[in-house]
Design a protein around this motif. Structure first.
Motif, PDB file in Angstrom:
ATOM      1  N   TRP A  62       0.820  -1.195   0.000  1.00 35.12           N
ATOM      2  CA  TRP A  62       0.000   0.000   0.000  1.00 35.12           C
ATOM      3  C   TRP A  62       0.860   1.252   0.000  1.00 35.12           C
ATOM      4  CZ3 TRP A  62      -5.115   1.068  -0.412  1.00 35.12           C
ATOM      5  CH2 TRP A  62      -5.975  -0.035  -0.427  1.00 35.12           C
ATOM      6  N   ARG A 118       0.294   5.782  -0.339  1.00 34.03           N
ATOM      7  CA  ARG A 118      -0.719   6.759   0.060  1.00 34.03           C
ATOM      8  C   ARG A 118      -1.935   6.683  -0.862  1.00 34.03           C
ATOM      9  NH1 ARG A 118      -4.384   8.788   1.462  1.00 34.03           N
ATOM     10  NH2 ARG A 118      -4.850  10.873   2.194  1.00 34.03           N
ATOM     11  N   ASN A 146      -5.624   5.269   4.426  1.00 33.42           N
ATOM     12  CA  ASN A 146      -4.441   4.453   4.180  1.00 33.42           C
ATOM     13  C   ASN A 146      -4.514   3.140   4.956  1.00 33.42           C
ATOM     14  OD1 ASN A 146      -1.870   3.474   3.614  1.00 33.42           O
ATOM     15  ND2 ASN A 146      -0.891   5.468   3.857  1.00 33.42           N
TER      16      ASN A 146
END
Length: 237
Positions: free
Chosen positions: A194, A196, A216
């Motif tokens: 992941w 932002r 997030n």
């Protein structure tokens, strides 16, 4: 079977405005598109049309009227009382001014609105969250409900009811609380790394329902789970 009612494209401006207020969800959606096609007529009736809505609420009909004017006749917004500072009321328990967020959403500058939302969440979570640049899930319960409600209301009001934390919560509930099913539903991409902003993120009104604001998930789903279960949002879902 015919309903006996003319399609939205054949309705006059007054009928369109009435349907936007009192029509079914499906009718409101079709009316939104038809109303934009008569933006010139709308510009002369906007002040009266907005009186059907409450600035304390989150009815996206009012938000859409304002967005149509912003798109096609921005000069008329200056003549509508209260619009320059933000037509929807923006209460805060700690003195945060959400005018920039409301302005970004009005102008459909969704990436900027997402940034402002993240900034506000850090402020609400406390000085340590501001200093580190992100919020811990354990800090969410201390956030005052009124501010989360204000943020959520603004997102809903300026997205035709498509974006906002409570929209994400509703979708999650319909999927049995399974985040692995929610991500593709709202157009988020989790490839195991992941960042932002997940890949293929869309900053536009046509994005999938629940697409914004972004939370997030780098440290798992606990932050988003804490937000969606917060009393200030859970009571609105």
């Amino acid at each position: 079977m015919l309903s006996g009612r003319p399609p939205s494209t054949q309705l006059g401006i007054d009928q369109l405005l009435d349907r936007l207020v009192s029509g079914s969800s499906r009718q409101k959606r079709s009316t939104a598109s038809a109303l934009e096609k008569v933006s010139e007529q709308l510009s002369g009736k906007a002040d009266v049309a907005l009186k059907a809505y409450s600035p304390e609420g989150d009815d996206w009909g009012a938000g859409w009227i304002l967005q149509i004017l912003q798109r096609h006749h921005p000069e008329t917004l200056d003549a509508i009382p209260g619009v320059s500072g933000g037509w929807f009321q923006m209460p805060s328990s700690c003195g945060i001014d959400y005018s920039d967020l409301q302005r970004a959403l009005l102008k459909e500058e969704f990436e900027e609105a997402d940034r402002l939302t993240s900034c506000a969440l850090r402020q609400l979570a406390g000085e340590q969250a501001v200093e580190r640049g992100y919020v811990y899930f354990s800090e969410v319960p201390s956030i005052k409900p009124v501010d989360l409600t204000t943020i959520d209301r603004l997102w809903i009001a300026y997205s035709q009811g498509r974006f906002g934390f409570t929209v994400q919560s509703r979708l999650l509930g319909a999927l049995g609380g399974r985040y692995d099913r929610l991500w593709p539903k709202i157009g988020w991409k989790n490839d195991g790394v992941w960042t932002r902003y997940p890949g293929s993120f869309q900053w536009c009104m046509d994005a999938p329902e629940g697409h914004m604001p972004l939370v997030n998930q780098l440290r798992g789903v606990r932050l988003m789970d804490a937000l969606l279960q917060h009393p200030g949002l859970a009571s609105r879902s």
